[in-house]
Design a protein around this motif. Structure first.
Motif, PDB file in Angstrom:
ATOM      1  N   TRP A 131      66.970 111.652  41.519  1.00 50.14           N
ATOM      2  CA  TRP A 131      67.991 110.626  41.270  1.00 50.14           C
ATOM      3  C   TRP A 131      67.446 109.249  41.607  1.00 50.14           C
ATOM      4  O   TRP A 131      67.727 108.268  40.912  1.00 50.14           O
ATOM      5  CB  TRP A 131      69.233 110.936  42.117  1.00 50.14           C
ATOM      6  CG  TRP A 131      70.424 110.116  41.766  1.00 50.14           C
ATOM      7  CD1 TRP A 131      71.223 110.241  40.669  1.00 50.14           C
ATOM      8  CD2 TRP A 131      70.977 109.025  42.526  1.00 50.14           C
ATOM      9  NE1 TRP A 131      72.233 109.313  40.696  1.00 50.14           N
ATOM     10  CE2 TRP A 131      72.111 108.557  41.816  1.00 50.14           C
ATOM     11  CE3 TRP A 131      70.630 108.424  43.737  1.00 50.14           C
ATOM     12  CZ2 TRP A 131      72.890 107.505  42.285  1.00 50.14           C
ATOM     13  CZ3 TRP A 131      71.409 107.370  44.204  1.00 50.14           C
ATOM     14  CH2 TRP A 131      72.524 106.916  43.489  1.00 50.14           C
ATOM     15  N   TRP A 132      66.642 109.163  42.655  1.00 46.47           N
ATOM     16  CA  TRP A 132      66.011 107.894  43.020  1.00 46.47           C
ATOM     17  C   TRP A 132      65.071 107.425  41.918  1.00 46.47           C
ATOM     18  O   TRP A 132      65.109 106.258  41.501  1.00 46.47           O
ATOM     19  CB  TRP A 132      65.252 108.073  44.341  1.00 46.47           C
ATOM     20  CG  TRP A 132      64.405 106.887  44.725  1.00 46.47           C
ATOM     21  CD1 TRP A 132      64.778 105.577  44.719  1.00 46.47           C
ATOM     22  CD2 TRP A 132      63.047 106.909  45.170  1.00 46.47           C
ATOM     23  NE1 TRP A 132      63.751 104.769  45.158  1.00 46.47           N
ATOM     24  CE2 TRP A 132      62.666 105.563  45.438  1.00 46.47           C
ATOM     25  CE3 TRP A 132      62.130 107.924  45.401  1.00 46.47           C
ATOM     26  CZ2 TRP A 132      61.409 105.228  45.886  1.00 46.47           C
ATOM     27  CZ3 TRP A 132      60.875 107.577  45.871  1.00 46.47           C
ATOM     28  CH2 TRP A 132      60.509 106.259  46.098  1.00 46.47           C
ATOM     29  N   LEU A 133      64.227 108.326  41.421  1.00 47.53           N
ATOM     30  CA  LEU A 133      63.294 107.954  40.362  1.00 47.53           C
ATOM     31  C   LEU A 133      64.038 107.505  39.112  1.00 47.53           C
ATOM     32  O   LEU A 133      63.628 106.562  38.433  1.00 47.53           O
ATOM     33  CB  LEU A 133      62.371 109.134  40.054  1.00 47.53           C
ATOM     34  CG  LEU A 133      61.418 109.531  41.190  1.00 47.53           C
ATOM     35  CD1 LEU A 133      60.662 110.800  40.830  1.00 47.53           C
ATOM     36  CD2 LEU A 133      60.454 108.395  41.511  1.00 47.53           C
ATOM     37  N   ARG A 134      65.135 108.181  38.817  1.00 50.67           N
ATOM     38  CA  ARG A 134      65.966 107.775  37.665  1.00 50.67           C
ATOM     39  C   ARG A 134      66.486 106.360  37.863  1.00 50.67           C
ATOM     40  O   ARG A 134      66.484 105.542  36.940  1.00 50.67           O
ATOM     41  CB  ARG A 134      67.113 108.767  37.506  1.00 50.67           C
ATOM     42  CG  ARG A 134      68.168 108.364  36.471  1.00 50.67           C
ATOM     43  CD  ARG A 134      69.372 107.725  37.154  1.00 50.67           C
ATOM     44  NE  ARG A 134      70.480 107.503  36.251  1.00 50.67           N
ATOM     45  CZ  ARG A 134      71.530 106.743  36.531  1.00 50.67           C
ATOM     46  NH1 ARG A 134      71.605 106.128  37.708  1.00 50.67           N
ATOM     47  NH2 ARG A 134      72.502 106.599  35.663  1.00 50.67           N
ATOM     48  N   ASN A 135      66.912 106.026  39.099  1.00 50.47           N
ATOM     49  CA  ASN A 135      67.438 104.696  39.375  1.00 50.47           C
ATOM     50  C   ASN A 135      66.359 103.627  39.273  1.00 50.47           C
ATOM     51  O   ASN A 135      66.621 102.508  38.831  1.00 50.47           O
ATOM     52  CB  ASN A 135      68.077 104.665  40.762  1.00 50.47           C
ATOM     53  CG  ASN A 135      69.388 105.417  40.805  1.00 50.47           C
ATOM     54  OD1 ASN A 135      70.055 105.583  39.788  1.00 50.47           O
ATOM     55  ND2 ASN A 135      69.763 105.892  41.979  1.00 50.47           N
ATOM     56  N   VAL A 136      65.137 103.953  39.689  1.00 51.51           N
ATOM     57  CA  VAL A 136      64.032 103.004  39.564  1.00 51.51           C
ATOM     58  C   VAL A 136      63.779 102.707  38.084  1.00 51.51           C
ATOM     59  O   VAL A 136      63.590 101.548  37.686  1.00 51.51           O
ATOM     60  CB  VAL A 136      62.762 103.553  40.237  1.00 51.51           C
ATOM     61  CG1 VAL A 136      61.567 102.646  39.942  1.00 51.51           C
ATOM     62  CG2 VAL A 136      62.966 103.674  41.746  1.00 51.51           C
ATOM     63  N   VAL A 137      63.785 103.748  37.269  1.00 54.94           N
ATOM     64  CA  VAL A 137      63.600 103.559  35.824  1.00 54.94           C
ATOM     65  C   VAL A 137      64.720 102.703  35.247  1.00 54.94           C
ATOM     66  O   VAL A 137      64.488 101.800  34.438  1.00 54.94           O
ATOM     67  CB  VAL A 137      63.535 104.925  35.106  1.00 54.94           C
ATOM     68  CG1 VAL A 137      63.550 104.739  33.595  1.00 54.94           C
ATOM     69  CG2 VAL A 137      62.298 105.696  35.528  1.00 54.94           C
ATOM     70  N   VAL A 138      65.955 102.973  35.661  1.00 51.19           N
ATOM     71  CA  VAL A 138      67.098 102.197  35.178  1.00 51.19           C
ATOM     72  C   VAL A 138      66.937 100.725  35.538  1.00 51.19           C
ATOM     73  O   VAL A 138      67.188  99.839  34.707  1.00 51.19           O
ATOM     74  CB  VAL A 138      68.414 102.754  35.757  1.00 51.19           C
ATOM     75  CG1 VAL A 138      69.564 101.767  35.544  1.00 51.19           C
ATOM     76  CG2 VAL A 138      68.758 104.091  35.123  1.00 51.19           C
ATOM     77  N   VAL A 187      64.173  99.060  35.992  1.00 50.33           N
ATOM     78  CA  VAL A 187      63.138  98.494  35.125  1.00 50.33           C
ATOM     79  C   VAL A 187      63.714  98.207  33.743  1.00 50.33           C
ATOM     80  O   VAL A 187      63.462  97.147  33.148  1.00 50.33           O
ATOM     81  CB  VAL A 187      61.935  99.449  35.028  1.00 50.33           C
ATOM     82  CG1 VAL A 187      60.952  98.960  33.967  1.00 50.33           C
ATOM     83  CG2 VAL A 187      61.238  99.568  36.382  1.00 50.33           C
ATOM     84  N   LEU A 188      64.507  99.133  33.232  1.00 47.90           N
ATOM     85  CA  LEU A 188      65.114  98.955  31.908  1.00 47.90           C
ATOM     86  C   LEU A 188      66.074  97.767  31.893  1.00 47.90           C
ATOM     87  O   LEU A 188      66.117  97.001  30.928  1.00 47.90           O
ATOM     88  CB  LEU A 188      65.849 100.227  31.497  1.00 47.90           C
ATOM     89  CG  LEU A 188      64.971 101.453  31.222  1.00 47.90           C
ATOM     90  CD1 LEU A 188      65.839 102.693  31.023  1.00 47.90           C
ATOM     91  CD2 LEU A 188      64.087 101.225  30.009  1.00 47.90           C
ATOM     92  N   VAL A 202      69.036 101.874  26.455  1.00 51.13           N
ATOM     93  CA  VAL A 202      68.252 102.994  26.985  1.00 51.13           C
ATOM     94  C   VAL A 202      68.780 103.381  28.366  1.00 51.13           C
ATOM     95  O   VAL A 202      68.874 104.573  28.704  1.00 51.13           O
ATOM     96  CB  VAL A 202      66.758 102.629  27.069  1.00 51.13           C
ATOM     97  CG1 VAL A 202      65.945 103.819  27.567  1.00 51.13           C
ATOM     98  CG2 VAL A 202      66.250 102.162  25.710  1.00 51.13           C
ATOM     99  N   ALA A 203      69.156 102.376  29.175  1.00 53.62           N
ATOM    100  CA  ALA A 203      69.726 102.665  30.490  1.00 53.62           C
ATOM    101  C   ALA A 203      71.029 103.447  30.343  1.00 53.62           C
ATOM    102  O   ALA A 203      71.306 104.374  31.120  1.00 53.62           O
ATOM    103  CB  ALA A 203      69.965 101.368  31.263  1.00 53.62           C
TER     104      ALA A 203
END
Length: 241
Positions: free
Chosen positions: A210-217, A219-220, A228-229
């Motif tokens: 979930w943390w990695l998903r939030n980091v990607v979000v 960046v997006l 995409v987010a």
């Protein structure tokens, strides 16, 4: 601490929330409810609460409104930066507390967390950490947990959302023997002062996707790729919290 919330404290949240919600800040209703219930669950007698990072007081008001016998210490240096207005924010915090009739329950300490902790020897029932989000500051802020009584609660905002906050938790809490993970409400993680079990540590590790998903979000969002987010389940223009 008790595990249940007395009805006289719990029932007041719905009535108090509209006034608190008028205070700007990054705290969801569900996270506010977590803070409220945590303070309300402290055993009878004055509830001793310390907050690192108050800003305009959205979370401070929740902590102070949860019960009439609470004593909240709000620690914030109120520095002037590109995003924050410095000492003027303290005036807004104190005005919000006054409007909601909570000023007598809160002591505002206008200094850094490290300076406020120097010489501090009073026990705490609840600690809320929401200060500066870099790894080094959060690592230092977590030392406040040493003053929380056994069975007391430590709540950390922007956990598994901010890179700095998450890295500090992984470095100091995950391998430690003082705080046990008890879940999260959005990015607000709750820990109890007790020796963690292997299951507690695994529960914390399971939040990493979930943390990695939030980091990607994040960046997006910086790249203005909101569509995409949204595909990743994120709603709105603000960072996940």
């Amino acid at each position: 601490m008790r595990s249940t919330v007395p009805s006289e404290h719990a029932d007041g949240f719905a009535a108090a929330w509209p006034g608190i919600d008028a205070v700007p800040g990054w705290l969801t209703r569900d996270q506010a409810r977590l803070l409220w219930d945590t303070v309300a669950a402290v055993s009878p007698g004055p509830a001793r609460v310390l907050e690192v990072g108050s800003h305009r007081g959205r979370s401070t008001c929740v902590l102070a409104a949860a019960r009439p016998d609470v004593a909240v210490t709000a620690v914030d240096p109120f520095v002037r930066t590109r995003r924050y207005a410095g000492p003027q924010v303290r005036e807004l915090l104190e005005a919000n507390l006054s409007v909601l009739g909570l000023a007598d329950r809160v002591s505002v300490v206008a200094t850094t967390s490290a300076q406020a902790r120097h010489g501090w020897d009073a026990p705490l029932d609840v600690l809320h950490v929401d200060g500066k989000h870099d790894y080094w500051t959060v690592s230092d802020d977590l030392h406040w947990a040493e003053h929380v009584v056994p069975g007391g609660t430590v709540v950390v905002h922007d956990s598994f959302s901010s890179v700095g906050v998450t890295l500090a938790l992984l470095r100091h809490v995950l391998p430690g023997d003082h705080l046990a993970y008890r879940g999260r409400t959005g990015s607000m993680a709750r820990f109890v002062v007790t020796r963690p079990t292997r299951a507690d540590r695994w529960a914390m590790l399971r939040e990493l996707p979930w943390w990695l998903r939030n980091v990607v979000v994040k960046v997006l969002l910086r790249a203005r790729l909101h569509g995409v987010a949204a595909w990743l389940g994120h709603e709105g223009p603000d960072d996940p919290y």
